[in-house]
Design a protein around this motif. Structure first.
Motif, PDB file in Angstrom:
ATOM      1  N   TYR A  68      33.564  55.088  18.677  1.00  0.00           N
ATOM      2  CA  TYR A  68      34.047  54.262  19.783  1.00  0.00           C
ATOM      3  C   TYR A  68      35.306  53.502  19.379  1.00  0.00           C
ATOM      4  O   TYR A  68      36.280  53.450  20.126  1.00  0.00           O
ATOM      5  CB  TYR A  68      32.952  53.295  20.240  1.00  0.00           C
ATOM      6  N   ALA A  69      35.280  52.912  18.172  1.00  0.00           N
ATOM      7  CA  ALA A  69      36.449  52.157  17.707  1.00  0.00           C
ATOM      8  C   ALA A  69      37.666  53.065  17.556  1.00  0.00           C
ATOM      9  O   ALA A  69      38.783  52.696  17.948  1.00  0.00           O
ATOM     10  CB  ALA A  69      36.125  51.474  16.383  1.00  0.00           C
ATOM     11  N   GLU A  70      37.481  54.253  17.006  1.00  0.00           N
ATOM     12  CA  GLU A  70      38.593  55.190  16.842  1.00  0.00           C
ATOM     13  C   GLU A  70      39.136  55.648  18.194  1.00  0.00           C
ATOM     14  O   GLU A  70      40.346  55.773  18.376  1.00  0.00           O
ATOM     15  CB  GLU A  70      38.160  56.384  16.008  1.00  0.00           C
ATOM     16  N   ALA A  71      38.241  55.913  19.137  1.00  0.00           N
ATOM     17  CA  ALA A  71      38.675  56.333  20.469  1.00  0.00           C
ATOM     18  C   ALA A  71      39.451  55.224  21.165  1.00  0.00           C
ATOM     19  O   ALA A  71      40.472  55.484  21.826  1.00  0.00           O
ATOM     20  CB  ALA A  71      37.469  56.739  21.309  1.00  0.00           C
ATOM     21  N   LYS A  72      39.004  54.010  21.015  1.00  0.00           N
ATOM     22  CA  LYS A  72      39.687  52.871  21.614  1.00  0.00           C
ATOM     23  C   LYS A  72      41.089  52.713  21.018  1.00  0.00           C
ATOM     24  O   LYS A  72      42.063  52.514  21.747  1.00  0.00           O
ATOM     25  CB  LYS A  72      38.859  51.606  21.382  1.00  0.00           C
ATOM     26  N   GLN A  73      41.201  52.862  19.699  1.00  0.00           N
ATOM     27  CA  GLN A  73      42.496  52.764  19.023  1.00  0.00           C
ATOM     28  C   GLN A  73      43.421  53.896  19.482  1.00  0.00           C
ATOM     29  O   GLN A  73      44.600  53.681  19.742  1.00  0.00           O
ATOM     30  CB  GLN A  73      42.303  52.822  17.512  1.00  0.00           C
TER      31      GLN A  73
END
Length: 101
Positions: A68-73
């Motif tokens: 989720y964090a990588e996708a958001k970034q």
């Protein structure tokens, strides 16, 4: 006195008596020490399985958080790139307008 016994359905009475007998024997068997050992072993196995499932669920949650964090970034980077491209297009149009005049 014998007439009252003629009205009794002996097959149903026998089945009922057998059920009571098997029920009583079943309760004795289910409450025996051997049965308690089996129940304890099964409960311990279920608790071990629960621990394994909980560890797996925790790992999945951690991985999902990372994804989720990588996708958001990645979305933020794309939005920034799109904004920069839009600014360049506006600057090019402004430059083209000044050269035409």
């Amino acid at each position: 006195m014998l007439k009252c016994f003629e009205k009794i359905n002996w097959a149903k009475t026998g089945i009922f008596a057998a059920g009571v007998l098997f029920g009583t024997a079943g309760i004795k068997a289910l409450s025996s020490d051997d049965a308690k050992k089996v129940y304890t072993g099964c409960t311990a196995a279920f608790l071990r399985a629960k621990d394994c499932v909980m560890k797996t669920a925790a790992t999945v949650q951690e991985n999902a958080g990372d994804i989720y964090a990588e996708a958001k970034q990645q979305n933020e980077e794309r939005a920034a790139a799109a904004e920069a491209e839009a600014v360049e297009d506006v600057e090019e149009e402004a430059e083209a307008d000044t050269t035409e005049e």
